[in-house]
Design an enzyme around this catalytic site. Sequence first.
Site, PDB file in Angstrom:
ATOM      1  N   MET A  79      -9.063   0.441  -3.157  1.00 49.87           N
ATOM      2  CA  MET A  79     -10.414   0.972  -2.285  1.00 49.87           C
ATOM      3  C   MET A  79     -10.342   0.234  -1.234  1.00 49.87           C
ATOM      4  O   MET A  79      -9.779  -0.806  -0.656  1.00 49.87           O
ATOM      5  CB  MET A  79     -11.231   1.171  -3.702  1.00 49.87           C
ATOM      6  CG  MET A  79     -11.341   1.141  -4.511  1.00 49.87           C
ATOM      7  SD  MET A  79     -11.848   1.355  -5.991  1.00 49.87           S
ATOM      8  CE  MET A  79     -13.798   1.613  -4.819  1.00 49.87           C
ATOM      9  N   HIS A  80     -11.948   0.587  -0.479  1.00 47.29           N
ATOM     10  CA  HIS A  80     -12.103  -0.154   0.004  1.00 47.29           C
ATOM     11  C   HIS A  80     -11.834  -1.098   1.987  1.00 47.29           C
ATOM     12  O   HIS A  80     -12.479  -1.689   2.680  1.00 47.29           O
ATOM     13  CB  HIS A  80     -12.471  -2.310  -0.293  1.00 47.29           C
ATOM     14  CG  HIS A  80     -12.844  -1.844  -1.155  1.00 47.29           C
ATOM     15  ND1 HIS A  80     -14.415  -1.778  -1.837  1.00 47.29           N
ATOM     16  CD2 HIS A  80     -12.633  -2.800  -2.915  1.00 47.29           C
ATOM     17  CE1 HIS A  80     -14.054  -2.054  -3.167  1.00 47.29           C
ATOM     18  NE2 HIS A  80     -13.555  -2.901  -3.729  1.00 47.29           N
ATOM     19  N   ASP A 236      -8.189   3.603  -7.223  1.00 43.55           N
ATOM     20  CA  ASP A 236      -7.268   3.173  -8.327  1.00 43.55           C
ATOM     21  C   ASP A 236      -7.177   3.189  -9.650  1.00 43.55           C
ATOM     22  O   ASP A 236      -7.149   3.483 -10.265  1.00 43.55           O
ATOM     23  CB  ASP A 236      -6.468   2.525  -7.743  1.00 43.55           C
ATOM     24  CG  ASP A 236      -7.179   1.254  -7.383  1.00 43.55           C
ATOM     25  OD1 ASP A 236      -8.382   0.931  -7.075  1.00 43.55           O
ATOM     26  OD2 ASP A 236      -6.720   0.561  -6.330  1.00 43.55           O
TER      27      ASP A 236
END
Length: 489
Positions: A79-80, A236
Amino acid sequence: MYLGIDIGTSELKALIVNTDGEIVASQHATLAVQRPHPHWAEQDPERWWQACTEVLAGLRHQSPDAWTEIRAIGLSGQMHGAVLLDADGKVLRPCILWNDTRSAPQCDVLRKCYPQMMAISGNMIMPGFTAPKLRWVAEHEPAIFSRIDKVLLPKDYLRWRLTGRFVSEPSDAAGTLWLDVSQRDWSDELLSITGLTRAQMPELVEGSAVSGRLQPALASEWGLSTSVTVAGGGGDNAASAVGVGAVNPGDAFISLGTSGVIFVVNDRLQADPQSGVHAFCHALPGRWHQMSVMLSAASCLRWLCNLLSVSESQLMEEMAQLSDEQLRRAPVFLPYLSGERTPHNDPDASGSFFNLRHETPRALLGYAVIEGVAFGLADGLAVLGDAQHHIQQCSLTGGGARSTLWAQLIADVLQLPIVTHPASASGALGAARLAWLADGGLEHEVCLKPAVQARYEPDVTRGAVLQQRLRLFRELYIQQQQVRSLLPA
């Protein structure tokens, strides 16, 4: 047949699941992280695509009959990350990853000037999230910022390469600080704070919905049907939750990978931004989750083994031979090799050993590392609020789940039963299940909990000893904060 693809930090994994829920083939490819400066962590999105094509070619070779029967693809990913594209679809710079903490100064400004960010997003403003990264790009790379046409998360970059469509879904988008998490939609107000608009964001669909179809040229090249669809997928951890059947309120799991995560399912948004607990959308409609995140978990053990030139399996064998008396005198390790998120939100926190002696063997260093990670998980559990009291047991996933010693240690520290599953219980499995749901599968038939491989009951006596060491662990972090100012910048 359903294909699940998961872009991790250290590898890209993919597997094929049949309509009985069985994994018929799996492959992986290694990924590397570039750290050109302190606090930086980057990857080249083109390498993800190369890894993806390598892995899919391997699956096709491994199981050609299953390959041709693939009906849908699901995606999961770290992520991110900030993948920046120009109007021609060119990647403008390497992706800034989830564990990159260069944007700490930008976070300070955002917290001071825009307190509504936490109220709308439901989350503390941390350097790992995507919005502060874009603020950093705007300040330090304005020429690049001015050319941004689309901002994509890692798995959604793969989706664009697969389908030609710019689409994301709420579980991954919740980690950007641009999503109104309660409404599961982009917030124009949050976007404007970092100089962006909704037009630069991908469209949103639910994780179990169809997001597009495989591009005809790729379908032809790969020997797949042009009717193959691509599901929304999930970040995830949300995808891993689907993989371990954590889909109902109170279900929980711990991910012991590069990072360490405690994940609890909620039927409504339960936000507490000041605690550092993440409050995100689940990959399934109408559900949310809380998540505590430590930035370095199994990666701490990998770091130590690299320093000592010993394999993880060998060091684990040596740890298993340690006596209780040795363990009580073990060093204490702070696992903050990349700073920390929950609960400290401290990008400058650092790792350290306390109580080293001439006679300290490497096995005790290894034990201190896995114990320190377990203590970090305990800190995360302590700030989960009411949700922590509803957890009956935790599934353990990720590379660290292969260690019986580590699993038992986590059970003893958290005083919770821990269960492990076959290695297939992963983000890639969750992605394949989301593809199955997008193709019409029923949740109660698809999102089953996998078989239990082992169960670890907490030892109360051992837990009492560990609580004493946990108190020392927490005090050492406080002391580290006080002396950090003496270190050179």
